[in-house]
Enzyme design. Structure first.
Site, PDB file in Angstrom:
ATOM      1  N   HIS A   1     108.028  35.037  66.917  1.00  0.00           N
ATOM      2  CA  HIS A   1     108.175  33.598  66.675  1.00  0.00           C
ATOM      3  C   HIS A   1     109.394  32.992  67.355  1.00  0.00           C
ATOM      4  O   HIS A   1     110.111  32.186  66.765  1.00  0.00           O
ATOM      5  CB  HIS A   1     108.191  33.302  65.170  1.00  0.00           C
TER       6      HIS A   1
ATOM      7  N   ARG B   1      97.435  41.114  62.090  1.00  0.00           N
ATOM      8  CA  ARG B   1      98.836  40.825  62.389  1.00  0.00           C
ATOM      9  C   ARG B   1      99.695  41.273  61.218  1.00  0.00           C
ATOM     10  O   ARG B   1      99.344  41.030  60.052  1.00  0.00           O
ATOM     11  CB  ARG B   1      99.028  39.318  62.634  1.00  0.00           C
TER      12      ARG B   1
ATOM     13  N   ASP C   1     104.242  38.862  65.451  1.00  0.00           N
ATOM     14  CA  ASP C   1     104.767  37.601  65.988  1.00  0.00           C
ATOM     15  C   ASP C   1     106.268  37.541  65.743  1.00  0.00           C
ATOM     16  O   ASP C   1     106.717  37.456  64.595  1.00  0.00           O
ATOM     17  CB  ASP C   1     104.060  36.431  65.291  1.00  0.00           C
TER      18      ASP C   1
ATOM     19  N   GLU D   1     103.924  38.960  70.072  1.00  0.00           N
ATOM     20  CA  GLU D   1     103.751  37.535  70.352  1.00  0.00           C
ATOM     21  C   GLU D   1     105.085  36.791  70.350  1.00  0.00           C
ATOM     22  O   GLU D   1     105.943  37.042  69.497  1.00  0.00           O
ATOM     23  CB  GLU D   1     102.828  36.939  69.290  1.00  0.00           C
TER      24      GLU D   1
ATOM     25  N   ARG E   1      98.198  32.207  74.782  1.00  0.00           N
ATOM     26  CA  ARG E   1      98.089  31.832  73.375  1.00  0.00           C
ATOM     27  C   ARG E   1      97.782  30.349  73.159  1.00  0.00           C
ATOM     28  O   ARG E   1      97.899  29.837  72.046  1.00  0.00           O
ATOM     29  CB  ARG E   1      99.403  32.186  72.657  1.00  0.00           C
TER      30      ARG E   1
ATOM     31  N   GLU F   1      92.709  34.317  67.087  1.00  0.00           N
ATOM     32  CA  GLU F   1      93.382  34.197  65.793  1.00  0.00           C
ATOM     33  C   GLU F   1      92.480  33.420  64.837  1.00  0.00           C
ATOM     34  O   GLU F   1      91.889  32.408  65.221  1.00  0.00           O
ATOM     35  CB  GLU F   1      94.713  33.464  65.971  1.00  0.00           C
TER      36      GLU F   1
ATOM     37  N   TYR G   1     109.715  34.008  58.068  1.00  0.00           N
ATOM     38  CA  TYR G   1     108.479  33.448  58.604  1.00  0.00           C
ATOM     39  C   TYR G   1     107.299  34.413  58.448  1.00  0.00           C
ATOM     40  O   TYR G   1     107.432  35.615  58.657  1.00  0.00           O
ATOM     41  CB  TYR G   1     108.647  33.134  60.106  1.00  0.00           C
TER      42      TYR G   1
ATOM     43  N   TRP H   1     112.953  28.970  64.372  1.00  0.00           N
ATOM     44  CA  TRP H   1     112.169  29.417  63.221  1.00  0.00           C
ATOM     45  C   TRP H   1     111.004  30.274  63.692  1.00  0.00           C
ATOM     46  O   TRP H   1     110.655  31.262  63.079  1.00  0.00           O
ATOM     47  CB  TRP H   1     111.641  28.208  62.449  1.00  0.00           C
TER      48      TRP H   1
ATOM     49  N   GLU I   1     101.688  29.440  72.398  1.00  0.00           N
ATOM     50  CA  GLU I   1     101.149  28.518  71.405  1.00  0.00           C
ATOM     51  C   GLU I   1     101.863  27.167  71.417  1.00  0.00           C
ATOM     52  O   GLU I   1     101.307  26.165  70.946  1.00  0.00           O
ATOM     53  CB  GLU I   1     101.181  29.125  70.005  1.00  0.00           C
TER      54      GLU I   1
END
Length: 399
Positions: free
Chosen positions: A209, A147, A207, A233, A280, A336, A159, A399, A259
């Site tokens: 996020h 990643r 990602d 992602e 995820r 992951e 992040y 975030w 996630e």
């Protein structure tokens, strides 16, 4: 196999972990991960005050029935606290059942569908030289998929950059800054540089996020197409599932979502409409092996694969459960894997292995993790928060 003891153990060797330990009258023990990063004690209270009294005296072998009791019997369903608590019970019961059978858990789930699990690690850097060094370190550690997260010019902290050192704060949350337009301008050049440095074969992931609107996510996916990402992602907050239709119309970059999802109902539309390519979910946050297996079986009907969440705040117990599930299912995609610290590895003694870029849960009966209670007691809970973002005008942002 009657449950006669249930303990909720909180320890913070490298970060906070919440573990449920169940013991049967004939001495079998099972572990389940109940860690909810930044809200750990909410799950502790849910387990200790509400769930444990329901478990004592129950048959540990009745996994599905216990799952349904904890989900339907509470009336107030779903949500991260509830589903993390249910997951801990579920994995602990599977651990006991596999120990009673004298075999590793993946054998009870149908046996191995592969020899090992491809995993990806997190390379990051505030600038390109630092990022390139991080990629090289991860390749030396054996990672065959990586990643990529990078700093953005004009932003102080972003992040996913390990050198920022702001993953958690022990007082109040760290405030970070964000500028979407700067990010969208900068990121394609980063992936161009990474491809030029490391070639076309290395699988690369990224990602976003949850920080983009659907049209911004579509633009990013399209701009990254020349660099052949394994996945993009959490490109946009997926609570608004219809938003992913717009992203899908504008890019063929594979999408990974979930996630922060807890149940199959969170995934229902995006799986049925084939709006994602990878699920995820984490065993720890999606109701355990029993429920996440159902989500992944549903996804398999649409050629959607697993990409189970595996950051360092998933304990080795949760990671081991994911590895057993990933080894057994047909539609595994990638895992992951952030390596835990040395103190965590002392508290949680593990049988899973890492070799040649592949993970394997090992052959020890159960999930293959044992908790050293004395060692865990050396590291009391430490209050910690994840950071949050503000835009230049002071608006709180994802975030």
């Amino acid at each position: 196999m009657i449950i006669d003891r249930a303990e909720v153990i909180v320890t913070s060797p490298d970060r906070n972990f919440v573990t449920l330990k169940l013991t049967t009258g004939d001495g079998l023990t099972g572990l389940g991960d109940a860690t909810l990063n930044g809200r750990e004690l909410a799950v502790v209270a849910y387990l200790r005050d509400h769930v444990v009294p329901l478990l004592l005296g129950r048959d540990a072998g009745r996994i599905e029935d216990t799952w349904q009791l904890l989900y339907r019997g509470a009336y107030w369903r779903r949500g991260p606290v509830t589903m993390a608590a249910i997951a801990a019970v579920d994995v602990a019961l599977w651990d006991i059942k596999a120990k009673a059978a004298g075999m590793p858990l993946y054998q009870l789930l149908g046996g191995a569908s592969r020899t090992g699990l491809l995993a990806y690690g997190h390379a990051s850097g505030s600038d390109l030289p630092e990022l390139f060094d991080s990629v090289r370190r991860h390749r030396e550690l054996g990672y065959r998929a990586i990643r990529i997260q990078t700093g953005v010019p004009g932003l102080k902290v972003v992040y996913g950059i390990a050198s920022n050192g702001t993953a958690e704060a022990d007082a109040l949350p760290v405030e970070e800054d964000w500028d979407t337009r700067a990010y969208l301008r900068h990121l394609p050049a980063v992936f161009e540089a990474v491809r030029n440095e490391f070639g076309p074969e290395l699988p690369l992931l990224h990602d976003a996020h949850h920080r983009l609107t659907p049209i911004q996510a579509a633009r990013l996916g399209q701009s990254l197409e020349p660099y052949d990402l394994f996945w993009l992602e959490d490109c946009t907050p997926a609570e608004n599932q219809e938003a992913l239709r717009l992203v899908r119309r504008h890019t063929v970059t594979p999408l990974a979502i979930g996630e922060v999802f807890n149940t199959v109902f969170d995934y229902q539309q995006i799986i049925r409409e084939q709006l994602i390519d990878y699920v995820r979910g984490a065993v720890t946050h999606t109701g355990g092996i029993t429920h996440l297996r159902k989500v992944l079986d549903f996804a398999a009907q649409y050629q959607i694969k697993s990409g189970m969440h595996g950051p360092a705040d998933i304990s080795p117990v949760g990671m081991a459960a994911a590895l057993h599930l990933g080894l057994a299912i047909h539609n595994f995609g990638i895992q992951e894997y952030m390596m835990h610290g040395a103190r965590t590895d002392q508290v949680f003694q593990q049988s899973f292995t890492w070799s040649g870029g592949l993970l394997h849960p090992g052959e020890r009966p159960g999930i293959g993790v044992e908790l050293d209670v004395d060692e865990a007691g050396k590291y009391p809970y430490v209050r910690a928060y994840l950071p949050y973002n503000r835009l230049a005008d002071g608006t709180v942002h994802d975030w």
